[in-house]
Design a protein around this motif. Structure first.
Motif, PDB file in Angstrom:
ATOM      1  N   LEU A 292       1.208  -1.109  -0.305  1.00  0.00           N
ATOM      2  CA  LEU A 292      -0.064   0.424   0.179  1.00  0.00           C
ATOM      3  C   LEU A 292       0.494   1.367  -0.297  1.00  0.00           C
ATOM      4  O   LEU A 292       0.788   2.619  -1.121  1.00  0.00           O
ATOM      5  CB  LEU A 292      -0.891  -0.631   1.435  1.00  0.00           C
ATOM      6  N   LEU A 293       1.900   1.390   0.484  1.00  0.00           N
ATOM      7  CA  LEU A 293       2.945   2.337   0.915  1.00  0.00           C
ATOM      8  C   LEU A 293       3.512   2.495  -0.495  1.00  0.00           C
ATOM      9  O   LEU A 293       2.968   3.703  -0.946  1.00  0.00           O
ATOM     10  CB  LEU A 293       3.814   1.995   1.422  1.00  0.00           C
ATOM     11  N   TRP A 294       4.087   1.917  -1.232  1.00  0.00           N
ATOM     12  CA  TRP A 294       4.431   1.754  -2.336  1.00  0.00           C
ATOM     13  C   TRP A 294       3.387   2.690  -3.293  1.00  0.00           C
ATOM     14  O   TRP A 294       3.335   3.015  -4.306  1.00  0.00           O
ATOM     15  CB  TRP A 294       4.353   0.823  -3.175  1.00  0.00           C
ATOM     16  N   TRP A 295       2.459   1.700  -3.867  1.00  0.00           N
ATOM     17  CA  TRP A 295       0.915   2.260  -4.517  1.00  0.00           C
ATOM     18  C   TRP A 295       0.816   3.441  -4.130  1.00  0.00           C
ATOM     19  O   TRP A 295       0.652   4.299  -5.365  1.00  0.00           O
ATOM     20  CB  TRP A 295      -0.213   1.139  -4.473  1.00  0.00           C
ATOM     21  N   LEU A 296       0.122   3.995  -3.045  1.00  0.00           N
ATOM     22  CA  LEU A 296       0.377   5.416  -2.262  1.00  0.00           C
ATOM     23  C   LEU A 296       1.423   6.216  -2.880  1.00  0.00           C
ATOM     24  O   LEU A 296       0.678   7.239  -3.854  1.00  0.00           O
ATOM     25  CB  LEU A 296      -0.112   5.511  -0.764  1.00  0.00           C
ATOM     26  N   MET A 297       2.593   6.201  -2.630  1.00  0.00           N
ATOM     27  CA  MET A 297       3.519   7.516  -2.889  1.00  0.00           C
ATOM     28  C   MET A 297       4.101   7.244  -4.007  1.00  0.00           C
ATOM     29  O   MET A 297       4.617   8.179  -4.896  1.00  0.00           O
ATOM     30  CB  MET A 297       4.623   6.860  -2.117  1.00  0.00           C
ATOM     31  N   SER A 298       3.419   6.268  -4.946  1.00  0.00           N
ATOM     32  CA  SER A 298       4.471   6.311  -6.644  1.00  0.00           C
ATOM     33  C   SER A 298       3.395   5.568  -7.499  1.00  0.00           C
ATOM     34  O   SER A 298       3.294   6.141  -8.597  1.00  0.00           O
ATOM     35  CB  SER A 298       5.265   4.570  -6.565  1.00  0.00           C
ATOM     36  N   ARG A 299       2.019   5.553  -7.100  1.00  0.00           N
ATOM     37  CA  ARG A 299       1.261   4.989  -7.970  1.00  0.00           C
ATOM     38  C   ARG A 299      -0.067   6.179  -8.156  1.00  0.00           C
ATOM     39  O   ARG A 299      -1.018   5.990  -8.757  1.00  0.00           O
ATOM     40  CB  ARG A 299       1.038   3.426  -8.380  1.00  0.00           C
ATOM     41  N   SER A 300      -0.273   6.741  -7.010  1.00  0.00           N
ATOM     42  CA  SER A 300      -1.723   7.324  -7.062  1.00  0.00           C
ATOM     43  C   SER A 300      -1.948   8.583  -7.310  1.00  0.00           C
ATOM     44  O   SER A 300       0.220   9.333  -6.891  1.00  0.00           O
ATOM     45  CB  SER A 300      -2.372   6.764  -5.489  1.00  0.00           C
ATOM     46  N   THR A 301      -2.841   9.415  -7.410  1.00  0.00           N
ATOM     47  CA  THR A 301      -2.560  10.813  -7.480  1.00  0.00           C
ATOM     48  C   THR A 301      -2.978  11.429  -6.232  1.00  0.00           C
ATOM     49  O   THR A 301      -1.759  12.553  -6.347  1.00  0.00           O
ATOM     50  CB  THR A 301      -4.259  11.167  -8.120  1.00  0.00           C
ATOM     51  N   LEU A 302      -2.895  10.765  -5.062  1.00  0.00           N
ATOM     52  CA  LEU A 302      -3.397  11.621  -3.420  1.00  0.00           C
ATOM     53  C   LEU A 302      -0.801  11.604  -3.523  1.00  0.00           C
ATOM     54  O   LEU A 302      -0.342  12.568  -2.821  1.00  0.00           O
ATOM     55  CB  LEU A 302      -3.959  10.172  -2.864  1.00  0.00           C
ATOM     56  N   GLY A 303      -1.042  10.449  -3.657  1.00  0.00           N
ATOM     57  CA  GLY A 303       0.598  10.413  -3.402  1.00  0.00           C
ATOM     58  C   GLY A 303       1.519  11.357  -4.174  1.00  0.00           C
ATOM     59  O   GLY A 303       2.365  11.573  -3.406  1.00  0.00           O
ATOM     60  N   PHE A 304       1.190  11.541  -5.244  1.00  0.00           N
ATOM     61  CA  PHE A 304       1.547  12.622  -6.169  1.00  0.00           C
ATOM     62  C   PHE A 304       1.346  13.700  -4.825  1.00  0.00           C
ATOM     63  O   PHE A 304       2.220  14.979  -4.804  1.00  0.00           O
ATOM     64  CB  PHE A 304       0.967  12.943  -7.706  1.00  0.00           C
ATOM     65  N   HIS A 305       0.498  14.608  -5.051  1.00  0.00           N
ATOM     66  CA  HIS A 305       0.232  15.505  -4.463  1.00  0.00           C
ATOM     67  C   HIS A 305       0.531  15.550  -3.028  1.00  0.00           C
ATOM     68  O   HIS A 305       1.400  16.611  -2.524  1.00  0.00           O
ATOM     69  CB  HIS A 305      -1.426  15.914  -3.738  1.00  0.00           C
ATOM     70  N   PHE A 306       0.690  14.651  -2.128  1.00  0.00           N
ATOM     71  CA  PHE A 306       1.852  14.498  -0.643  1.00  0.00           C
ATOM     72  C   PHE A 306       3.548  14.704  -1.159  1.00  0.00           C
ATOM     73  O   PHE A 306       4.281  15.964  -0.720  1.00  0.00           O
ATOM     74  CB  PHE A 306       1.744  13.213  -0.716  1.00  0.00           C
ATOM     75  N   ARG A 307       3.969  14.145  -1.963  1.00  0.00           N
ATOM     76  CA  ARG A 307       5.185  13.970  -3.040  1.00  0.00           C
ATOM     77  C   ARG A 307       5.286  15.479  -3.305  1.00  0.00           C
ATOM     78  O   ARG A 307       6.809  16.273  -3.065  1.00  0.00           O
ATOM     79  CB  ARG A 307       6.182  12.849  -3.786  1.00  0.00           C
TER      80      ARG A 307
END
Length: 513
Positions: A292-307
């Motif tokens: 989930l951490l990998w998908w959230l931070m590398s593949r999701s729009t929400l993770g892109f906003h976080f980064r």
């Protein structure tokens, strides 16, 4: 006075006029080999820093082991008479301590041998000997995995906030909130087996997310510093746990005993290797959390906003990403993962609430996330390492007499070295990786061969070392003081320039100034 010798062919410059021969070819530049490029990548990589940080930490730990060893101190009293005894004592102290650390963390070969011999003496043979012996030998590894399970999940939550530029210190509070909610659902609600476990896990996730979201709301709405708010929430959660364990809602009639009801069997995480081992199905939750951490931070729009907010909040805001809303979501998601770690911890290992149920998991998760560079694979490896140090340290203390606090010292030293990569590279002789200009001064000295420059006509101009030194000095002065300190050629004053002198300057007056 520097001399310039212009070297040209007789009659015409080379390559100009009637068929003159071309000048000498430019020097060939040797291409960088693949081996050199590989070595450069290794020198600049984080892996080298991490490995050498552990090497230096264990070297310093070896010094502390030697100082604390009684036999070494006794042998030092007659060192000059028999120095070999001191060296032997030092070797045995260090190898014995670290050997016990490995046996307590990975595989206990002595327990394997003892169990095999006892089963053979009882008349067993074949698989009846191998299986019990393997169980005894691999027990330390199962303990390491058990300790690492909540640590890795909590570190995944910390990694979310770190990669978003927020320093979340509230792991302990979010973990306690998750354990309290999951344990309460586990012992208070009579539900079917699968549903009960799922409900307890969801309760832990929601409680941790709410506890982290409080800090996110304070930051988004009022601009409160997340470090201060999360630390204060840690203490609130801690004392809320102490208060809860003195109420009948959690303890029943025995409110004087600081333990809660035991979690029902229907809400417990099943054990993977039977009742003889503590390893439970939370190990599968670890795999889900890391994925989930990998998908959230590398593949999701929400993770892109976080980064994006973590990299440059101003640019993210210009791009239409709200930093305040993102800060709230970051801490809520991070708290949810840490709350899941607390739920797994109480439903799989502890099975009831106690005052010290959080232990050091919340703060160790911060270290694991930093050590793993907030990446999924790095967090898994760092979590296993820290869990191995914890479980192996117990056997090291009982069998070798080395204080368990030494493990904490090694962990702190590892973090200290990893936090200062230039220090590590300097210690291993790679200082120029971080400071490429080190040693670059003075590369041109008197006595060097004259540098050849090509004139406009194609001929070569030999510049002597005196002129090279003067030119280099002028360039250094210009770089240090700006272009205004470079000597300009003399010429007529410019009447349009207000800074141009209209009258000649007397040298004596100028010297007097």
């Amino acid at each position: 006075m520097s001399t310039v010798a212009a070297t040209t062919a007789a009659g015409s410059a080379p390559g100009v006029g009637s068929g003159g021969a071309d000048g000498p070819p430019p020097p060939e530049h040797t291409a960088e080999t693949s081996l050199a490029r590989t070595l450069q990548r290794i020198a600049r990589s984080d892996l080298l820093v991490v490995v050498m940080s552990f090497v230096f930490a264990f070297l310093i730990g070896s010094v502390l082991i030697v100082i604390a060893n009684e036999q070494v101190r006794q042998s030092l009293t007659y060192f000059f008479a028999r120095p070999g005894d001191t060296l032997t004592a030092i070797w045995e102290a260090v190898t014995g301590a670290y050997g016990a650390l490995l046996r307590g963390a990975l595989f206990d070969n002595r327990a394997f041998t003892r169990t095999a011999e006892s089963v053979r003496e009882a008349g067993g043979s074949g698989m009846y000997v191998l299986l019990p012996a393997l169980g005894a030998g691999l027990r330390p590894l199962t303990e390491t995995l058990t300790v690492a399970t909540p640590l890795i999940i909590a570190a995944a939550g910390m990694a979310v906030s770190f990669r978003a530029g927020l320093f979340n210190i509230g792991g302990t509070g979010q973990l306690i909130a998750g354990t309290m909610a999951a344990a309460f659902v586990g012992f208070a609600l009579p539900l079917p087996t699968g549903v009960h476990l799922l409900a307890a896990l969801i309760a832990g996730v929601v409680a941790g997310g709410v506890w982290g979201g409080i800090a996110g709301f304070l930051k988004a709405r009022f601009g409160a510093n997340e470090v201060i708010s999360t630390i204060m929430l840690n203490w609130i959660a801690t004392y809320l746990l102490f208060f809860s364990l003195k109420t009948e809602l959690f303890t029943g009639a025995s409110s004087g005993q600081p333990t809660s009801f035991a979690v029902r069997e229907t809400a417990l995480l099943p054990k993977l290797l039977g009742d003889g081992f503590r390893l439970h199905a939370g190990l599968l939750v670890v795999a889900i959390a890391v994925a989930l951490l990998w998908w959230l931070m590398s593949r999701s729009t929400l993770g892109f906003h976080f980064r994006a907010v973590g990299s440059n909040p101003r640019a993210a805001q210009v791009a239409g990403i709200s930093p305040t809303r993102t800060a709230f979501l970051v801490l809520a998601v991070a708290g949810a993962l840490v709350g899941l770690a607390g739920a797994v911890h109480v439903l799989g290992t502890e099975r009831r609430l106690t005052e010290g149920i959080a232990g050091n998991i919340g703060f160790d998760a911060i270290t694991v996330a930093l050590l793993g560079r907030s990446g999924p694979i790095g967090i898994v490896l760092a979590g296993l390492l820290f869990a191995g140090l914890s479980t192996g340290g117990r056997l090291m203390e009982t069998s070798q007499g080395v204080p368990l606090d030494l493990v904490q010292v090694i962990q702190v030293l590892v973090v200290l070295f990893i936090a200062a990569p230039p220090l590590v590279r300097t210690l291993i002789g790679l200082r120029r990786v971080d400071n490429p200009q080190a040693g670059g001064r003075g590369r041109r000295r008197r006595g060097d061969e004259p540098a050849a420059a090509t004139n406009a006509a194609g001929g070569s101009v030999a510049i002597t070392s005196d002129e090279t030194d003067d030119t280099t000095a002028d360039d250094d002065t210009a770089r240090e003081h700006g272009p205004s300190h470079r000597a300009d050629p003399p010429g007529d004053p410019d009447p349009a320039d207000p800074c141009s002198p209209s009258d000649p300057v007397d040298p004596q007056q100028e010297e007097g100034r």
